[in-house]
Scaffold this motif. Structure first.
Motif, PDB file in Angstrom:
ATOM      1  N   PRO A 149     -12.957  -6.130 -12.401  1.00 51.65           N
ATOM      2  CA  PRO A 149     -14.111  -6.010 -13.304  1.00 51.65           C
ATOM      3  C   PRO A 149     -14.494  -4.570 -13.640  1.00 51.65           C
ATOM      4  O   PRO A 149     -15.206  -4.336 -14.612  1.00 51.65           O
ATOM      5  N   ASP A 150     -14.012  -3.613 -12.852  1.00 51.87           N
ATOM      6  CA  ASP A 150     -14.280  -2.205 -13.139  1.00 51.87           C
ATOM      7  C   ASP A 150     -13.241  -1.609 -14.086  1.00 51.87           C
ATOM      8  O   ASP A 150     -13.302  -0.421 -14.404  1.00 51.87           O
ATOM      9  N   GLY A 151     -12.262  -2.422 -14.498  1.00 48.17           N
ATOM     10  CA  GLY A 151     -11.243  -1.966 -15.432  1.00 48.17           C
ATOM     11  C   GLY A 151     -10.028  -1.325 -14.788  1.00 48.17           C
ATOM     12  O   GLY A 151      -9.169  -0.797 -15.492  1.00 48.17           O
ATOM     13  N   GLN A 152      -9.914  -1.389 -13.463  1.00 51.91           N
ATOM     14  CA  GLN A 152      -8.775  -0.772 -12.783  1.00 51.91           C
ATOM     15  C   GLN A 152      -7.622  -1.760 -12.657  1.00 51.91           C
ATOM     16  O   GLN A 152      -7.809  -2.903 -12.217  1.00 51.91           O
ATOM     17  N   ASP A 153      -6.436  -1.290 -13.022  1.00 54.78           N
ATOM     18  CA  ASP A 153      -5.228  -2.090 -12.849  1.00 54.78           C
ATOM     19  C   ASP A 153      -4.640  -1.801 -11.459  1.00 54.78           C
ATOM     20  O   ASP A 153      -5.162  -0.959 -10.724  1.00 54.78           O
ATOM     21  N   PRO A 154      -3.560  -2.490 -11.085  1.00 52.03           N
ATOM     22  CA  PRO A 154      -3.012  -2.300  -9.735  1.00 52.03           C
ATOM     23  C   PRO A 154      -2.585  -0.862  -9.451  1.00 52.03           C
ATOM     24  O   PRO A 154      -2.695  -0.391  -8.314  1.00 52.03           O
ATOM     25  N   PHE A 155      -2.119  -0.187 -10.467  1.00 50.01           N
ATOM     26  CA  PHE A 155      -1.609   1.168 -10.267  1.00 50.01           C
ATOM     27  C   PHE A 155      -2.760   2.149 -10.066  1.00 50.01           C
ATOM     28  O   PHE A 155      -2.660   3.066  -9.252  1.00 50.01           O
ATOM     29  N   ALA A 156      -3.858   1.942 -10.765  1.00 50.72           N
ATOM     30  CA  ALA A 156      -5.053   2.772 -10.560  1.00 50.72           C
ATOM     31  C   ALA A 156      -5.630   2.533  -9.164  1.00 50.72           C
ATOM     32  O   ALA A 156      -6.037   3.485  -8.489  1.00 50.72           O
ATOM     33  N   ARG A 157      -5.657   1.268  -8.733  1.00 47.66           N
ATOM     34  CA  ARG A 157      -6.159   0.975  -7.386  1.00 47.66           C
ATOM     35  C   ARG A 157      -5.267   1.631  -6.336  1.00 47.66           C
ATOM     36  O   ARG A 157      -5.767   2.191  -5.350  1.00 47.66           O
ATOM     37  N   ALA A 158      -3.964   1.588  -6.543  1.00 47.42           N
ATOM     38  CA  ALA A 158      -3.040   2.224  -5.592  1.00 47.42           C
ATOM     39  C   ALA A 158      -3.245   3.741  -5.584  1.00 47.42           C
ATOM     40  O   ALA A 158      -3.318   4.353  -4.512  1.00 47.42           O
ATOM     41  N   ARG A 159      -3.347   4.337  -6.761  1.00 47.61           N
ATOM     42  CA  ARG A 159      -3.558   5.797  -6.819  1.00 47.61           C
ATOM     43  C   ARG A 159      -4.854   6.188  -6.128  1.00 47.61           C
ATOM     44  O   ARG A 159      -4.912   7.212  -5.436  1.00 47.61           O
ATOM     45  N   ALA A 160      -5.890   5.381  -6.297  1.00 47.57           N
ATOM     46  CA  ALA A 160      -7.173   5.664  -5.641  1.00 47.57           C
ATOM     47  C   ALA A 160      -7.035   5.646  -4.123  1.00 47.57           C
ATOM     48  O   ALA A 160      -7.807   6.300  -3.410  1.00 47.57           O
ATOM     49  N   ALA A 161      -6.051   4.908  -3.628  1.00 55.86           N
ATOM     50  CA  ALA A 161      -5.775   4.849  -2.189  1.00 55.86           C
ATOM     51  C   ALA A 161      -4.735   5.884  -1.767  1.00 55.86           C
ATOM     52  O   ALA A 161      -4.274   5.875  -0.628  1.00 55.86           O
ATOM     53  N   GLY A 162      -4.340   6.765  -2.695  1.00 56.34           N
ATOM     54  CA  GLY A 162      -3.378   7.821  -2.383  1.00 56.34           C
ATOM     55  C   GLY A 162      -1.928   7.394  -2.468  1.00 56.34           C
ATOM     56  O   GLY A 162      -1.043   8.080  -1.955  1.00 56.34           O
ATOM     57  N   ILE A 163      -1.654   6.272  -3.134  1.00 56.86           N
ATOM     58  CA  ILE A 163      -0.293   5.739  -3.236  1.00 56.86           C
ATOM     59  C   ILE A 163       0.219   5.953  -4.654  1.00 56.86           C
ATOM     60  O   ILE A 163      -0.391   5.480  -5.614  1.00 56.86           O
ATOM     61  N   GLN A 164       1.343   6.617  -4.772  1.00 57.48           N
ATOM     62  CA  GLN A 164       1.933   6.891  -6.084  1.00 57.48           C
ATOM     63  C   GLN A 164       3.118   5.993  -6.403  1.00 57.48           C
ATOM     64  O   GLN A 164       3.677   6.070  -7.497  1.00 57.48           O
TER      65      GLN A 164
END
Length: 118
Positions: free
Chosen positions: A45-60
């Motif tokens: 609901p915040d507009g984040q896709d899986p890749f944005a969520r992963a990047r936010a967790a430090g995963i590239q």
């Protein structure tokens, strides 16, 4: 779940994926978020896709995500994913090498997330 994925990959001639605890953390969080905020989507609901969520967790390295809900166990959800061309393609993508799995229990669930990495 890892064994089921790797059995399908072996049948297709792909190398096994390796469990990735960091990807699993992101996958678990997404499953719980879908349950807690009552939605079913790759985009939260915040507009984040899986890749944005992963990047936010430090995963590239996140490259593909499968989600499902309502299947009672890993075998049932794998059967559903393997019957879906897009989900099957992610599971059998021989270029993917890691996997994190998240499951959130709850009414109407469970909610399942597979997050694959390179």
């Amino acid at each position: 779940m890892l064994d089921l994925v790797n059995a399908e990959r072996a049948t297709a001639g792909c190398p096994a994926v390796i469990a990735d605890p960091a990807l699993a953390g992101v996958a678990r969080a997404h499953s719980a978020d879908m349950r807690d905020r009552d939605y079913f989507s790759h985009i939260d609901p915040d507009g984040q896709d899986p890749f944005a969520r992963a990047r936010a967790a430090g995963i590239q390295t996140a490259r593909a995500e499968n989600i499902a809900y309502g299947q009672p166990d890993a075998a049932a959800v794998m059967a559903a994913w393997m019957a879906s061309p897009g989900h099957r393609a992610n599971i059998l993508n021989c270029e993917l090498g890691t996997l994190g799995v998240g499951v959130a229990e709850g009414a109407g669930g469970p909610w399942w997330t597979q997050l694959f990495g390179s």
